[in-house]
Scaffold this motif. Sequence first.
Motif, PDB file in Angstrom:
ATOM      1  N   LEU A  84      -1.401  60.236 -17.112  1.00  0.00           N
ATOM      2  CA  LEU A  84      -2.496  59.437 -16.611  1.00  0.00           C
ATOM      3  C   LEU A  84      -3.863  59.916 -17.148  1.00  0.00           C
ATOM      4  CD1 LEU A  84      -3.695  57.173 -14.528  1.00  0.00           C
ATOM      5  CD2 LEU A  84      -3.408  59.051 -12.647  1.00  0.00           C
TER       6      LEU A  84
ATOM      7  N   SER B 106       1.194  58.366 -14.275  1.00  0.00           N
ATOM      8  CA  SER B 106       1.136  56.864 -13.935  1.00  0.00           C
ATOM      9  C   SER B 106       2.670  56.487 -13.853  1.00  0.00           C
ATOM     10  CB  SER B 106       0.636  56.104 -15.126  1.00  0.00           C
ATOM     11  OG  SER B 106       0.382  54.792 -14.452  1.00  0.00           O
TER      12      SER B 106
ATOM     13  N   GLN C  66       4.814  53.083 -13.954  1.00  0.00           N
ATOM     14  CA  GLN C  66       4.859  51.509 -14.135  1.00  0.00           C
ATOM     15  C   GLN C  66       5.906  50.909 -13.950  1.00  0.00           C
ATOM     16  OE1 GLN C  66       4.042  53.713 -17.083  1.00  0.00           O
ATOM     17  NE2 GLN C  66       1.963  53.938 -16.239  1.00  0.00           N
TER      18      GLN C  66
ATOM     19  N   PRO D 289      -1.227  55.168  -9.830  1.00  0.00           N
ATOM     20  CA  PRO D 289      -1.323  56.816 -10.336  1.00  0.00           C
ATOM     21  C   PRO D 289      -0.502  57.371  -9.222  1.00  0.00           C
ATOM     22  CG  PRO D 289      -3.228  55.964  -9.076  1.00  0.00           C
ATOM     23  CD  PRO D 289      -2.535  54.793  -9.303  1.00  0.00           C
TER      24      PRO D 289
END
Length: 171
Positions: free
Chosen positions: A77, A148, A150, A164
């Motif tokens: 991140l 992070s 996803q 995050p």
Amino acid sequence: MRRAVLCSLLAVALALVSGACYGGDNPNLASSGKGKPQLSIDFPGHLDPGQQADLVLDVSNPGPGDIGHVFVSFSLLGAPTVSNGQLIALVPIGAHHKNPAVLSVDPKPQAVSSDGDIYRFGPLSQGRSTTITFVLRAPEAVGRAQNSVQVYDGNEPDRSVGVPLEATIGG
């Protein structure tokens, strides 16, 4: 002839304007018009070095459209924290389809990428949700660790959302 060309141009302009008004700028829709998944996470904000903790992902599909395969991926991140010259990631890059930080996953993924950072799960129908739990081991380095997370449709990667993942290790 001119009138036909003018009418055609007007029809194209109206179609473009209509597309911009109906979904083109909607952040919850992919370019195809299908809905992006929604993601919430539950993870402690403070861990001791080497401590185990559950990362609970709640993934929902508001639609429109079913999600063919739910993919969960971990990445760095922004500019990661540096401690003793090393990056601190909660979920570092792995190898041989394993990740040193991931102790277990429930439900069991259908597949794991070769670097151990991407996990594939089954389909998720429109209007349905699922919970995925990763048992993670905190890094030994002290400081702010981050990644992070996803979630995306494997058949349509722009149907994605990310959040995050951060925790303070030690201290």
